[in-house]
Design a protein around this motif. Structure first.
Motif, PDB file in Angstrom:
ATOM      1  N   VAL A   1      31.188  62.644 140.235  1.00 45.82           N
ATOM      2  CA  VAL A   1      31.974  63.830 140.274  1.00 45.82           C
ATOM      3  C   VAL A   1      32.197  64.345 141.369  1.00 45.82           C
ATOM      4  O   VAL A   1      33.054  64.861 141.876  1.00 45.82           O
ATOM      5  CB  VAL A   1      31.284  64.602 138.978  1.00 45.82           C
ATOM      6  CG1 VAL A   1      32.266  65.918 138.984  1.00 45.82           C
ATOM      7  CG2 VAL A   1      31.493  64.024 137.650  1.00 45.82           C
ATOM      8  N   GLY A   2      30.965  64.386 142.038  1.00 44.37           N
ATOM      9  CA  GLY A   2      31.015  64.916 143.504  1.00 44.37           C
ATOM     10  C   GLY A   2      31.823  64.426 144.392  1.00 44.37           C
ATOM     11  O   GLY A   2      31.824  65.040 145.261  1.00 44.37           O
TER      12      GLY A   2
ATOM     13  N   LEU B   1      38.488  71.315 146.216  1.00 43.73           N
ATOM     14  CA  LEU B   1      37.247  72.096 146.174  1.00 43.73           C
ATOM     15  C   LEU B   1      36.171  71.765 147.406  1.00 43.73           C
ATOM     16  O   LEU B   1      36.025  70.290 147.286  1.00 43.73           O
ATOM     17  CB  LEU B   1      36.704  72.537 144.950  1.00 43.73           C
ATOM     18  CG  LEU B   1      37.829  73.080 143.798  1.00 43.73           C
ATOM     19  CD1 LEU B   1      37.215  73.172 142.753  1.00 43.73           C
ATOM     20  CD2 LEU B   1      38.050  74.633 144.474  1.00 43.73           C
ATOM     21  N   PRO B   2      35.324  72.326 147.680  1.00 47.18           N
ATOM     22  CA  PRO B   2      33.850  71.920 148.388  1.00 47.18           C
ATOM     23  C   PRO B   2      33.047  71.174 147.404  1.00 47.18           C
ATOM     24  O   PRO B   2      33.143  71.543 146.287  1.00 47.18           O
ATOM     25  CB  PRO B   2      33.266  73.344 148.810  1.00 47.18           C
ATOM     26  CG  PRO B   2      34.309  74.170 148.983  1.00 47.18           C
ATOM     27  CD  PRO B   2      35.289  73.944 147.955  1.00 47.18           C
TER      28      PRO B   2
ATOM     29  N   LEU C   1      28.983  72.684 140.688  1.00 47.51           N
ATOM     30  CA  LEU C   1      28.629  74.014 139.971  1.00 47.51           C
ATOM     31  C   LEU C   1      29.454  74.032 138.879  1.00 47.51           C
ATOM     32  O   LEU C   1      29.458  74.325 137.819  1.00 47.51           O
ATOM     33  CB  LEU C   1      28.856  75.358 141.053  1.00 47.51           C
ATOM     34  CG  LEU C   1      28.706  76.542 140.223  1.00 47.51           C
ATOM     35  CD1 LEU C   1      27.523  76.828 139.729  1.00 47.51           C
ATOM     36  CD2 LEU C   1      29.075  77.736 141.466  1.00 47.51           C
ATOM     37  N   TRP C   2      30.855  73.762 139.155  1.00 40.46           N
ATOM     38  CA  TRP C   2      31.897  73.964 138.016  1.00 40.46           C
ATOM     39  C   TRP C   2      31.386  72.711 136.990  1.00 40.46           C
ATOM     40  O   TRP C   2      31.519  73.111 135.752  1.00 40.46           O
ATOM     41  CB  TRP C   2      33.277  73.468 138.526  1.00 40.46           C
ATOM     42  CG  TRP C   2      34.265  73.424 137.687  1.00 40.46           C
ATOM     43  CD1 TRP C   2      34.621  73.878 136.479  1.00 40.46           C
ATOM     44  CD2 TRP C   2      35.254  72.301 137.858  1.00 40.46           C
ATOM     45  NE1 TRP C   2      35.926  73.372 136.237  1.00 40.46           N
ATOM     46  CE2 TRP C   2      36.036  72.507 136.876  1.00 40.46           C
ATOM     47  CE3 TRP C   2      35.562  71.294 138.979  1.00 40.46           C
ATOM     48  CZ2 TRP C   2      37.473  71.709 136.806  1.00 40.46           C
ATOM     49  CZ3 TRP C   2      36.601  70.520 138.741  1.00 40.46           C
ATOM     50  CH2 TRP C   2      37.521  70.589 137.725  1.00 40.46           C
ATOM     51  N   PHE C   3      31.242  71.537 137.559  1.00 37.94           N
ATOM     52  CA  PHE C   3      30.713  70.521 136.669  1.00 37.94           C
ATOM     53  C   PHE C   3      29.768  70.782 135.740  1.00 37.94           C
ATOM     54  O   PHE C   3      29.596  70.735 134.462  1.00 37.94           O
ATOM     55  CB  PHE C   3      30.610  69.365 137.569  1.00 37.94           C
ATOM     56  CG  PHE C   3      29.861  67.981 136.733  1.00 37.94           C
ATOM     57  CD1 PHE C   3      30.718  67.545 135.648  1.00 37.94           C
ATOM     58  CD2 PHE C   3      28.665  67.731 136.998  1.00 37.94           C
ATOM     59  CE1 PHE C   3      30.237  66.313 135.013  1.00 37.94           C
ATOM     60  CE2 PHE C   3      28.405  66.557 136.293  1.00 37.94           C
ATOM     61  CZ  PHE C   3      29.020  65.942 135.299  1.00 37.94           C
ATOM     62  N   ALA C   4      28.651  71.379 136.278  1.00 41.38           N
ATOM     63  CA  ALA C   4      27.192  71.971 135.698  1.00 41.38           C
ATOM     64  C   ALA C   4      27.658  72.697 134.645  1.00 41.38           C
ATOM     65  O   ALA C   4      27.328  72.763 133.489  1.00 41.38           O
ATOM     66  CB  ALA C   4      26.352  72.470 136.524  1.00 41.38           C
TER      67      ALA C   4
ATOM     68  N   VAL D   1      34.616  79.636 136.269  1.00 36.40           N
ATOM     69  CA  VAL D   1      33.354  79.435 136.865  1.00 36.40           C
ATOM     70  C   VAL D   1      32.815  79.859 138.086  1.00 36.40           C
ATOM     71  O   VAL D   1      31.842  80.654 138.382  1.00 36.40           O
ATOM     72  CB  VAL D   1      32.867  77.819 136.664  1.00 36.40           C
ATOM     73  CG1 VAL D   1      31.733  77.725 137.330  1.00 36.40           C
ATOM     74  CG2 VAL D   1      33.095  77.508 135.139  1.00 36.40           C
ATOM     75  N   LEU D   2      33.944  79.720 139.007  1.00 36.77           N
ATOM     76  CA  LEU D   2      33.745  79.810 140.344  1.00 36.77           C
ATOM     77  C   LEU D   2      33.855  81.185 140.919  1.00 36.77           C
ATOM     78  O   LEU D   2      33.108  81.657 141.977  1.00 36.77           O
ATOM     79  CB  LEU D   2      34.405  78.913 141.397  1.00 36.77           C
ATOM     80  CG  LEU D   2      34.132  77.553 140.895  1.00 36.77           C
ATOM     81  CD1 LEU D   2      35.041  76.488 141.963  1.00 36.77           C
ATOM     82  CD2 LEU D   2      32.883  77.042 141.292  1.00 36.77           C
ATOM     83  N   SER D   3      34.587  81.935 140.257  1.00 36.11           N
ATOM     84  CA  SER D   3      34.920  83.460 140.922  1.00 36.11           C
ATOM     85  C   SER D   3      33.842  84.183 140.903  1.00 36.11           C
ATOM     86  O   SER D   3      33.727  84.799 142.140  1.00 36.11           O
ATOM     87  CB  SER D   3      35.994  84.068 140.016  1.00 36.11           C
ATOM     88  OG  SER D   3      35.772  84.328 138.623  1.00 36.11           O
TER      89      SER D   3
END
Length: 445
Positions: A360-361, A367-368, A374-377, A437-439
């Motif tokens: 996934v990474g 995205l970075p 983080l989103w995947f988690a 998730v990221l906002s």
């Protein structure tokens, strides 16, 4: 491919067969790893790396000390009687409306999720408090059991969550970012539960009728009682999460604050006794030991599995050529969803996630890489939450069955299906909109 990856495939098949045999998961993981190291002629010196990883990655990992502290915090809050008082206050406020008890259960689920994070305790406590009332009110027991089971599993997603701590350790993601990233998805999931209850109350009110008779409680008094009962847990929640998010304390230090605060709260409310403390310490030790032994077994299994080419096999399995990265991500999520029918989230987190995370990474979502993980988690946490509800081995289903033996297990299975679909919908929404998730983590960095 079968000939090339003979040992990893045989290793996975052996693991699945032994897991279904009923042996303890930790010993199965370690035993399969050592057995295949011997059979596949892996140098015994190589296994010394496993000892080093167990010592440095598990036994001396300061972050993992937060797990027993959060477990102890949850058990002490359960003993303080906060949830019971909240249920009474919410029932007095909304119990006279169609679906009022169901709404109260979801609210309690959110509060307990943010203050305990212990699925078994949440489901059992809410089931014991709400199922008799909903049964006497004439609720459809499929709906009643589904609401209790689904609301009780919110603790695995809404911080502070033991799952997020373990995922953070496995994926090397800051726990504070994970906690912040899980807030919106957790609230969205709870909001979808509310929406479902509202739709049922509007279009099928006979499934969740209002009680025919209820004692008159003045509205102002009911609201005041609710605010008073919410005050203590909210202060504790803000103290724990606030210190993590602002960086004032590490997750372990914040967990210690929560454990002390929950103990003082139990003392002030009269829920603290020697037997209560003894039970909390015993259950905390048992839960922590289970997680620690599974982590040790998973370390041995993963080490040998990768040595035999297992990581390359998984990479080839999810190599779909020139396709959208969402196809690969969707396939991984589907695999984890299916595994959730048969495996606990602990085994999936410790065995499967470290293998698929590098895949996934390496995907390009614009995205970075750190944000992708983080989103995947968080998407994983939502996905793994379904493992508590999906038959045949969903733990929440058997917790409910243990509370009331008069409810057929088939009724419970049918009751959770709409909520599993709601969770899948939430997962799709999170995958389609990473900013959910990221906002918050990005805004607070």
């Amino acid at each position: 491919m079968i000939a090339e990856y003979f040992w990893p495939i045989l290793m996975l098949c052996s693991l699945v067969a032994l897991l279904f045999s009923g042996f303890a998961v930790a010993f199965v993981l370690a035993g399969v790893g050592i057995l295949f190291a011997v059979v596949a002629d892996v140098p015994m010196v190589f296994l010394s790396m496993g000892v080093q990883r167990i010592y440095s990655g598990t036994l001396t990992n300061w972050l993992l000390a937060a797990i027993p502290l959060f477990v102890f915090m949850g058990l002490m809050l359960e003993s303080s009687g906060i949830a019971e008082r909240l249920m009474r206050s919410l029932a007095a406020l909304a119990g006279g409306l169609p679906g009022g008890y169901a709404v109260a259960v979801v609210v309690i689920g959110v509060v307990m999720a943010a203050s305990t994070g212990i699925i078994g305790a949440s489901v059992v406590l809410m089931g014991m408090m709400s199922l008799p009332a909903m049964k006497s009110a004439g609720y459809d027991m499929r709906l009643a059991t589904g609401v209790v089971a689904a609301s009780g599993t919110l603790g695995i997603l809404i911080p502070p969550s033991i799952m997020l701590i373990i995922l953070g350790d496995q994926l090397r993601v800051p726990i504070g970012d994970l906690f912040m990233g899980a807030i919106y998805p957790g609230l969205i999931l709870a909001g979808l539960y509310f929406a479902y209850i509202l739709l049922v109350a509007i279009f099928s009110p006979h499934r969740m009728p209002a009680p025919e008779r209820r004692d008159g409680v003045p509205l102002g008094k009911a609201v005041f009682a609710l605010i008073k009962d919410l005050l203590a847990p909210m202060v504790l929640i803000l103290a724990v999460l606030g210190t993590i998010i602002t960086g004032v304390a590490t997750p372990t230090e914040s967990a210690a604050i929560g454990a002390v605060g929950a103990t003082l709260l139990a003392l002030f409310t009269g829920g603290l006794s020697f037997n209560t403390l003894k039970r909390a310490v015993f259950e905390t030790t048992k839960t922590t030991a289970m997680i620690a032994f599974v982590m040790i077994g998973a370390t041995v299994f993963s080490l040998v599995f990768r040595r035999l080419g297992g990581d390359a096999m998984v990479a080839d399995l999810f190599s779909f050529g020139d396709v959208s990265p969402y196809v690969t991500l969707g396939a991984i999520m589907f695999l984890i969803f299916i595994l959730g029918f048969f495996l606990d989230w602990v085994e999936i987190s410790l065995v499967v996630i470290p293998i698929v995370a590098p895949i996934v990474g390496g995907l390009d979502f614009g995205l970075p890489s750190s944000d992708v993980i983080l989103w995947f988690a968080i998407a994983l946490a939502v996905n793994l939450q379904t493992s508590f509800l999906t038959p045949p081995f969903g733990y929440a289903l058997f917790y409910l069955r243990g509370i009331d033996r008069s409810i057929p297990i088939s009724t419970i299975y049918k009751g959770v299906m709409p909520f599993v679909l709601i969770q899948i919908s939430a997962l799709i929404l999170i995958l389609a909109m990473p900013q959910l998730v990221l906002s918050l983590p990005l805004a607070l960095r």
